[in-house]
Design an enzyme around this catalytic site. Structure first.
Site, PDB file in Angstrom:
ATOM      1  N   ARG A 270      49.721  89.556  59.154  1.00  0.00           N
ATOM      2  CA  ARG A 270      51.015  89.711  59.823  1.00  0.00           C
ATOM      3  C   ARG A 270      52.152  89.775  58.813  1.00  0.00           C
ATOM      4  O   ARG A 270      53.159  90.444  59.025  1.00  0.00           O
ATOM      5  CB  ARG A 270      51.217  88.537  60.796  1.00  0.00           C
ATOM      6  CG  ARG A 270      52.511  88.545  61.576  1.00  0.00           C
ATOM      7  CD  ARG A 270      52.566  87.357  62.524  1.00  0.00           C
ATOM      8  NE  ARG A 270      52.360  86.091  61.832  1.00  0.00           N
ATOM      9  CZ  ARG A 270      53.324  85.414  61.207  1.00  0.00           C
ATOM     10  NH1 ARG A 270      54.557  85.884  61.154  1.00  0.00           N
ATOM     11  NH2 ARG A 270      53.055  84.254  60.622  1.00  0.00           N
TER      12      ARG A 270
ATOM     13  N   GLU B  17      39.031  74.529  63.718  1.00  0.00           N
ATOM     14  CA  GLU B  17      38.636  75.906  63.998  1.00  0.00           C
ATOM     15  C   GLU B  17      37.139  76.023  64.294  1.00  0.00           C
ATOM     16  O   GLU B  17      36.316  75.444  63.604  1.00  0.00           O
ATOM     17  CB  GLU B  17      39.016  76.818  62.835  1.00  0.00           C
ATOM     18  CG  GLU B  17      40.509  76.857  62.534  1.00  0.00           C
ATOM     19  CD  GLU B  17      41.344  77.396  63.684  1.00  0.00           C
ATOM     20  OE1 GLU B  17      40.780  78.072  64.571  1.00  0.00           O
ATOM     21  OE2 GLU B  17      42.563  77.132  63.702  1.00  0.00           O
TER      22      GLU B  17
ATOM     23  N   HIS C 115      43.454  73.339  60.800  1.00  0.00           N
ATOM     24  CA  HIS C 115      44.867  73.697  60.691  1.00  0.00           C
ATOM     25  C   HIS C 115      45.739  72.481  61.008  1.00  0.00           C
ATOM     26  O   HIS C 115      45.421  71.708  61.919  1.00  0.00           O
ATOM     27  CB  HIS C 115      45.220  74.815  61.676  1.00  0.00           C
ATOM     28  CG  HIS C 115      45.090  76.186  61.099  1.00  0.00           C
ATOM     29  ND1 HIS C 115      44.198  77.125  61.575  1.00  0.00           N
ATOM     30  CD2 HIS C 115      45.760  76.787  60.076  1.00  0.00           C
ATOM     31  CE1 HIS C 115      44.322  78.243  60.877  1.00  0.00           C
ATOM     32  NE2 HIS C 115      45.257  78.061  59.955  1.00  0.00           N
TER      33      HIS C 115
ATOM     34  N   CYS D  58      43.815  81.901  55.994  1.00  0.00           N
ATOM     35  CA  CYS D  58      43.019  80.776  56.495  1.00  0.00           C
ATOM     36  C   CYS D  58      41.660  81.250  57.005  1.00  0.00           C
ATOM     37  O   CYS D  58      40.615  80.727  56.618  1.00  0.00           O
ATOM     38  CB  CYS D  58      43.787  80.033  57.582  1.00  0.00           C
ATOM     39  SG  CYS D  58      45.278  79.205  56.964  1.00  0.00           S
TER      40      CYS D  58
END
Length: 208
Positions: free
Chosen positions: A89, A79, A166, A142
């Site tokens: 979500r 990232e 990730h 995250c």
């Protein structure tokens, strides 16, 4: 040198999370002259912050590499940026679903990873591990942890390097998804573990 590696407990109905295993398997090992500390964070807003900040204050790591599961991704994703926003979500593991809120009110809009992300990607490719630079860590736990770690670096002066990686599903997570639509990609656990070790090695070389 001290290196902190964090993973997460299972979430979203999954029974396992490979990043929990990664943190536990790396805890206590040495890479070069560096001592590695592995810790598992709860997938709960608020609690994850408490555990992370307590861990950073106790260990005072030179390097922090946070690792999370990204269902649907097919390679290691390193990232680039964490944004000061939560827009979950799905609910966390205590049923909280936070939407459109800042992680740290009044703090910077975003922080860039301070890991040598391009060098890590290059070394992973040399080792035969598929990897790419990602420009979104999402807006769930995250990104939350990545932002908090970088904010800690900016305000407290440590860790000197911090960032997020990730990883995809591991194969055993795919078994119960067969026959239920498109089967998501996976990567063997050993390759994911090796990827995090490589990231540590490259980060250490950068600091020395």
């Amino acid at each position: 040198m001290k290196v902190l590696v964090t993973g997460f407990e299972p979430f979203g109905g999954e029974k396992i999370n490979p990043t929990e295993r990664i943190a536990k398997d790396l805890d206590g090992i040495k890479i070069g002259d560096a001592q590695v500390f592995g810790r598992v964070l709860p997938v709960v807003f608020g609690k994850a912050k408490e555990v992370l900040e307590k861990t950073l204050e106790e260990i005072k790591p030179d390097i922090a590499i946070h690792v999370g599961l990204a269902p649907g991704r097919s390679a290691i994703s390193i990232e680039r940026i964490a944004v000061n926003a939560i827009d979950a979500r799905i609910p966390d593991n205590e049923g909280k679903k936070i939407e459109d809120e800042p992680i740290v009110p009044g703090a910077p809009t975003a922080y860039f990873s301070t890991l040598p992300i391009k060098k890590i990607m290059k070394k992973l490719h040399e080792r035969g591990i598929p990897a790419y630079i990602s420009n979104s860590a999402g807006l769930y736990l995250c990104n939350y942890v990545m932002y908090l770690s970088l904010h800690h670096s900016a305000t407290k002066g440590y860790p000197k390097m911090s960032g997020f990686i990730h990883v995809p599903y591991i194969p055993e997570q795919i078994i119960d998804k067969i026959g239920k639509g498109q089967v998501p990609p996976s990567m063997c656990y050993e390759m994911e573990l090796e990827a995090v070790k490589v990231a540590i090695e490259v980060a250490l070389e950068e600091l020395l």
